[in-house]
Structure formats: structure tokens, C-alpha cells
Scaffold this active site. Sequence first.
Site, PDB file in Angstrom:
ATOM      1  N   CYS A 112       0.831  -1.208   0.000  1.00 47.96           N
ATOM      2  CA  CYS A 112       0.000   0.000   0.000  1.00 47.96           C
ATOM      3  C   CYS A 112       0.867   1.260   0.000  1.00 47.96           C
ATOM      4  O   CYS A 112       1.467   1.569  -1.026  1.00 47.96           O
ATOM      5  CB  CYS A 112      -1.011  -0.060   1.125  1.00 47.96           C
ATOM      6  SG  CYS A 112      -2.497   0.882   0.752  1.00 47.96           S
ATOM      7  N   HIS A 220      -3.818  -5.190   0.814  1.00 48.62           N
ATOM      8  CA  HIS A 220      -3.284  -5.562   2.132  1.00 48.62           C
ATOM      9  C   HIS A 220      -3.322  -7.068   2.349  1.00 48.62           C
ATOM     10  O   HIS A 220      -4.204  -7.595   3.043  1.00 48.62           O
ATOM     11  CB  HIS A 220      -4.053  -4.830   3.230  1.00 48.62           C
ATOM     12  CG  HIS A 220      -3.754  -3.384   3.275  1.00 48.62           C
ATOM     13  ND1 HIS A 220      -2.749  -2.865   4.050  1.00 48.62           N
ATOM     14  CD2 HIS A 220      -4.290  -2.346   2.587  1.00 48.62           C
ATOM     15  CE1 HIS A 220      -2.693  -1.565   3.854  1.00 48.62           C
ATOM     16  NE2 HIS A 220      -3.602  -1.228   2.963  1.00 48.62           N
ATOM     17  N   GLU A 222      -1.391  -8.706   4.226  1.00 56.26           N
ATOM     18  CA  GLU A 222      -1.046  -9.050   5.613  1.00 56.26           C
ATOM     19  C   GLU A 222      -2.275  -9.369   6.448  1.00 56.26           C
ATOM     20  O   GLU A 222      -2.225 -10.161   7.381  1.00 56.26           O
ATOM     21  CB  GLU A 222      -0.240  -7.909   6.260  1.00 56.26           C
ATOM     22  CG  GLU A 222      -1.030  -6.719   6.777  1.00 56.26           C
ATOM     23  CD  GLU A 222      -1.587  -5.806   5.688  1.00 56.26           C
ATOM     24  OE1 GLU A 222      -1.201  -5.977   4.514  1.00 56.26           O
ATOM     25  OE2 GLU A 222      -2.401  -4.904   6.009  1.00 56.26           O
TER      26      GLU A 222
HETATM   27  N1  LIG Z   1      -2.181   6.726   2.673  1.00 55.00           N
HETATM   28  C1  LIG Z   1      -2.053   6.092   1.383  1.00 55.00           C
HETATM   29  C2  LIG Z   1      -1.689   4.625   1.567  1.00 55.00           C
HETATM   30  C3  LIG Z   1      -2.850   3.844   2.072  1.00 55.00           C
HETATM   31  C4  LIG Z   1      -2.461   2.770   3.057  1.00 55.00           C
HETATM   32  O1  LIG Z   1      -1.328   2.375   3.202  1.00 55.00           O
HETATM   33  N2  LIG Z   1      -3.464   2.338   3.787  1.00 55.00           N
HETATM   34  C5  LIG Z   1      -3.178   1.498   4.942  1.00 55.00           C
HETATM   35  C6  LIG Z   1      -3.939   1.995   6.157  1.00 55.00           C
HETATM   36  C7  LIG Z   1      -5.328   1.520   6.034  1.00 55.00           C
HETATM   37  C8  LIG Z   1      -6.246   2.073   7.103  1.00 55.00           C
HETATM   38  O2  LIG Z   1      -6.182   1.627   8.260  1.00 55.00           O
HETATM   39  O3  LIG Z   1      -7.029   2.948   6.745  1.00 55.00           O
HETATM   40  C9  LIG Z   1      -3.335   6.202   0.570  1.00 55.00           C
HETATM   41  O4  LIG Z   1      -4.364   6.569   1.172  1.00 55.00           O
HETATM   42  O5  LIG Z   1      -3.292   5.895  -0.629  1.00 55.00           O
END
Ligand SMILES: N[C@@H](CCC(=O)NCCCC(=O)O)C(=O)O
Length: 250
Positions: A112, A220, A222
Site C-alpha cells: 500500500c 493488504h 497481511e
Molecule cells: N495513505 C495512502 C496509503 C494507504 C495505506 O497504506 N493504507 C493502509 C492503512 C489503512 C487504514 O487503516 O485505513 C493512501 O491513502 O493511498
Amino acid sequence: MDTPLVLVSSDVKPVDGYVWHAAPSTYLSALVDRAEVMPVIVPSFGDRLDLDALLGRADGLVCTGSRSNVWPELYGAVADARNEPYDRDRDATTLPLILRAIELGVPLLCICRGMQELNVALGGSLATEIQEEAGVMDHRAPVSENQAERFSIRHPVDVRPGGCLGRVLGSDQVLVNSLHRQAVGRLSDRLQVEAVAPDGVVEAVSVIDAPGFTLGVQWHPEYWATTDTPSSRIFRAFGDAARVRAAKRV
Ligand SMILES: N[C@@H](CCC(=O)NCCCC(=O)O)C(=O)O
């Protein structure tokens, strides 16, 4: 051979009134339980870190997801309050770490935000608030207090036949979750697309002619690493690449 040791990126966050360098437990559990490697969180200390000392002792590097966005000026864009939060300490650590890991052939899994960092580190750019673009799905997490709902498997991605991801997954289409509002804008000329969403959003990449395993995914794996077959195969393949590197180090 000892259990491979894998570096994991950290976010810089205020917790209990002071600063922590932290990584979500889901990534750490997927690395232990499915990749069968030993994760070690790297503090986001930027140029205070000796990258070769770190990578010389590591058998892999994982750059995790995060709600924060890469600092736009790193790819020629303008920072905007709408696109906060940012985490410039993390950027100052992951971007050089990614570049050095590729050079040294250290297995690299970027998830991500991590995939967005990979593209930026290699000279690419990002698009932001993609859900506002015509013809683009809403790739953001479902609004819910339940994390399993937020990380639910929601849309297909078409996997490029014969690529790194295709070999890992053994399939030309898989279902993935989606929790992002940014995406690849200009793809680095050092990356090749490994999967795309139905709306054309780049969902996975790999480094062209990289000496080691390199994979970036916008979703994701994971979260469902021990129950979802595509997710499990991604972490297993990364763990296998780390074991190959570890075996060469003994
Ligand atoms: N901020 C970036 C990357 C998105 C990301 O890594 N999301 C993981 C967190 C997920 C969550 O808990 O909301 C984008 O928004 O593209």
C-alpha cells in the site's frame, strides 16, 4: 540456518503524549506466522541510520501501509491540507532504504503506502484522492469501526501473465481488499505493472531487472495472510526469498 531477519518500516506517531515509532501488528504477525521470518521494526531516523549496517544484517525489507501519505514535494507535487496526514520522517527512512535494498538484492515487499514509496523512490509520482477522478472506483476503506470490515476482500485485480506476481499467485485474477485514496500517477520507468484494477488503477508492480525479489502491492495481504490463499502465497514467496538470502549469508 537461523530464522531470516526482516526489517519493517515504522510510522512516527504521538502516543500517550510522546513520539513512538510503530508498525501494525498485522504485518508483524503475517511475517512470523506465514512468511516464517523474524520482523524487526526500523526506527524512522532517516539519515541517522546506517543503512548498510541494517541491510547487511537483514534478509528482507517490508514497507507497510499507513494512513499517512508520502510528502508530495518528493514527487514534484504540492502539499495540501486535504491530503494529510504526512510522515516525513518515515519518507526520509523508507525511500533511501528501498533504493539500497534494491541495489543490494535484499528481498523487498512493499504494501500500500509501501508500494507508493517504491514508485516515488524510483522517480515516479502519485495521484491523490483518486476516488474523485471520473471512472475510478472508490478504493477507500469501507466506513466501519470493525477492522475486518475495513479490510474486507472487495474487488478483483487482473494479474499480468508471466510476471513475478503471476508466478507467485498462479492465477490471472484474484480478489483483494482496498484501503487507499492515492495511487500510482506516473509509473517509474524502473517498475513494471504486475496487476491492475478494473478501473485501470495500478495494483501491483515489480522492479525491472532487480537482483532480488521485489514486489509492491496496493492492497493488504497481511490482514488475511493465514486464511486467504493469494495473501498467503505473497507472504510465503517473500519468506522463501528471505530464506534464500539468509542461506547465502551463513
Ligand atoms: N495513505 C495512502 C496509503 C494507504 C495505506 O497504506 N493504507 C493502509 C492503512 C489503512 C487504514 O487503516 O485505513 C493512501 O491513502 O493511498
